[in-house]
Motif scaffolding. Structure first.
Motif, PDB file in Angstrom:
ATOM      1  N   ASP A   1      31.216  36.870  53.363  1.00  0.00           N
ATOM      2  CA  ASP A   1      30.987  38.227  52.820  1.00  0.00           C
ATOM      3  C   ASP A   1      30.011  38.259  51.818  1.00  0.00           C
ATOM      4  N   THR A   2      28.733  37.262  52.057  1.00  0.00           N
ATOM      5  CA  THR A   2      27.419  37.575  51.507  1.00  0.00           C
ATOM      6  C   THR A   2      26.347  37.186  52.124  1.00  0.00           C
TER       7      THR A   2
ATOM      8  N   ILE B   1      26.605  37.626  58.747  1.00  0.00           N
ATOM      9  CA  ILE B   1      27.783  37.704  57.888  1.00  0.00           C
ATOM     10  C   ILE B   1      29.249  37.354  58.572  1.00  0.00           C
ATOM     11  N   GLU B   2      29.898  36.950  57.618  1.00  0.00           N
ATOM     12  CA  GLU B   2      31.457  36.862  58.392  1.00  0.00           C
ATOM     13  C   GLU B   2      32.326  37.220  57.274  1.00  0.00           C
ATOM     14  N   LEU B   3      32.846  38.553  57.830  1.00  0.00           N
ATOM     15  CA  LEU B   3      33.834  39.323  56.793  1.00  0.00           C
ATOM     16  C   LEU B   3      35.288  39.022  57.033  1.00  0.00           C
ATOM     17  N   SER B   4      35.952  38.940  56.039  1.00  0.00           N
ATOM     18  CA  SER B   4      37.429  38.793  56.150  1.00  0.00           C
ATOM     19  C   SER B   4      38.059  40.240  56.219  1.00  0.00           C
ATOM     20  N   THR B   5      38.733  40.407  57.234  1.00  0.00           N
ATOM     21  CA  THR B   5      39.505  41.695  57.300  1.00  0.00           C
ATOM     22  C   THR B   5      40.831  41.810  57.601  1.00  0.00           C
ATOM     23  N   ALA B   6      41.216  42.668  57.534  1.00  0.00           N
ATOM     24  CA  ALA B   6      42.972  42.826  57.640  1.00  0.00           C
ATOM     25  C   ALA B   6      43.381  43.364  59.062  1.00  0.00           C
TER      26      ALA B   6
ATOM     27  N   LEU C   1      32.284  38.830  62.623  1.00  0.00           N
ATOM     28  CA  LEU C   1      30.660  38.619  62.252  1.00  0.00           C
ATOM     29  C   LEU C   1      29.993  39.684  62.549  1.00  0.00           C
ATOM     30  N   GLY C   2      29.012  39.712  61.917  1.00  0.00           N
ATOM     31  CA  GLY C   2      27.941  40.805  61.717  1.00  0.00           C
ATOM     32  C   GLY C   2      26.759  40.181  61.900  1.00  0.00           C
ATOM     33  N   TYR C   3      25.883  40.667  62.737  1.00  0.00           N
ATOM     34  CA  TYR C   3      24.603  40.124  63.011  1.00  0.00           C
ATOM     35  C   TYR C   3      23.542  41.092  62.888  1.00  0.00           C
TER      36      TYR C   3
ATOM     37  N   GLY D   1      35.775  47.237  59.075  1.00  0.00           N
ATOM     38  CA  GLY D   1      34.605  46.074  59.414  1.00  0.00           C
ATOM     39  C   GLY D   1      33.521  46.409  60.530  1.00  0.00           C
ATOM     40  N   ILE D   2      34.298  46.719  61.637  1.00  0.00           N
ATOM     41  CA  ILE D   2      33.466  47.031  62.828  1.00  0.00           C
ATOM     42  C   ILE D   2      32.679  48.051  62.675  1.00  0.00           C
ATOM     43  N   ARG D   3      33.152  49.160  62.205  1.00  0.00           N
ATOM     44  CA  ARG D   3      32.553  50.618  61.902  1.00  0.00           C
ATOM     45  C   ARG D   3      31.306  50.365  60.984  1.00  0.00           C
TER      46      ARG D   3
END
Ligand code: AMP
Ligand code: ZN
Ligand code: FE
Ligand code: FE
Length: 280
Positions: free
Chosen positions: A38-39, A61-66, A78-80, A176-178
């Motif tokens: 998340d940062t 980034i590695e986002l925590s999502t539900a 993950l977002g690259y 998150g994906i979007r």
């Protein structure tokens, strides 16, 4: 060899951004992506060191999502940002998520205090820098004698099923994906083995669902994956026409068995050609 999944002290890793770059140079990595939770703070701090060392370092980034409504579990996405920096909209969305985490941390510290644990938010923030999380609470609980190990701190206090757990606002995995895709990033599902599906058919259905929602890649190579897992996820990526990412999930001393580049007992090697594919 490359590593596309690493953490610094700006989230829950034990290596500072500068130390991580030095470790990557020492391990002779050909490229690195920093994927703090998340940062982007770790990547931003590492970039000048990577440039000085001539090491290609990428923003991730590695986002925590539900997952699921109501929420079944947290999944890591993950977002690259290989080709372009994230859009300003993404940055401000991220700031909102960071504020939600800080708010959760304040409530978690208060809850621990109400249970008789002397854990103050200032101490947590001193440990966790830009992104204090439950691993930092665990560290404090251990150092103050409320638990004998990180695992015990989670089991007794911090786990979702434990007494001190407090909810925090999490985006859905779809959002998150979007957000990642719209921000110009590449979205990849982190360590799919932790999706916790009962059987392989269920797991494939969930991955297919996420791909329907726009998921662009699967993290095929990861320290938690056996050779069979890797083969299964690679086959799914091919079947549904999505890309492949991989990395050790290096956290330094906070996950002492996982080595930068090579993972757990050398169970991964991510080749530079995988990155070349992603950059196309
Ligand atoms: P947070 O994002 O602050 O809620 O913290 C989540 C992190 O805590 C995860 O990425 C894991 O590293 C760790 N964690 C969560 N649950 C457990 C558990 N039951 N045992 C050990 N570590 C955990
Ligand atoms: Zn982590
Ligand atoms: Fe993760
Ligand atoms: Fe990670």
């Amino acid at each position: 060899m490359i590593d596309l999944h690493t953490h610094t002290t700006e989230s829950d890793g034990s290596f500072s951004p500068a130390e991580l770059i030095q470790a990557a140079v020492d391990a002779k990595l050909e490229a690195l992506a920093i994927t703090d939770h998340d940062t982007f703070a770790g990547y931003d701090k590492a970039r000048p060191f990577a440039e000085a060392a001539g090491l290609p370092a990428y923003r991730g980034i590695e986002l925590s999502t539900a997952l699921g409504t109501p929420r079944e579990r947290t999944v890591h996405l993950l977002g690259y940002f290989f080709k372009q920096d994230p859009s300003p909209e993404f940055i401000s969305w991220l700031q909102h998520m960071q504020a939600a985490r800080r708010d959760r941390n304040v409530r978690l510290a208060a809850k621990l205090q109400s249970l008789g644990c002397d854990v103050r938010i200032e101490e947590v923030n001193a440990l966790g820098r830009s992104l204090a999380g439950r691993p930092h609470f665990a560290k404090l609980l251990v150092s103050k004698g409320y638990a004998n190990s990180t695992q015990e701190a989670f089991d007794k206090y911090l786990d979702e099923s434990a007494v001190a757990y407090v909810e925090r606002e999490e985006p859905t995995v779809e959002e998150g994906i979007r957000r990642i895709n719209e921000a110009g990033g590449l979205s990849s599902i982190a360590h799919p083995i932790r999706l916790g599906k009962r059987d392989h058919a269920d797991e494939e259905r969930l991955l297919a669902d996420l791909i329907d929602q726009g998921l662009q890649a699967i993290e095929v190579y990861h320290s938690d994956h056996t050779a069979d897992d890797q083969a299964r996820y690679l086959a799914i990526a091919r079947k549904y026409g999505v890309r492949v990412t991989g990395g050790s999930d290096f956290h330094g001393a906070n996950k002492p068995n996982v080595r930068l580049g090579t993972g757990y007992q050398n169970n991964i090697t991510v080749s530079k050609s995988l990155l070349e594919d992603l950059l196309q």
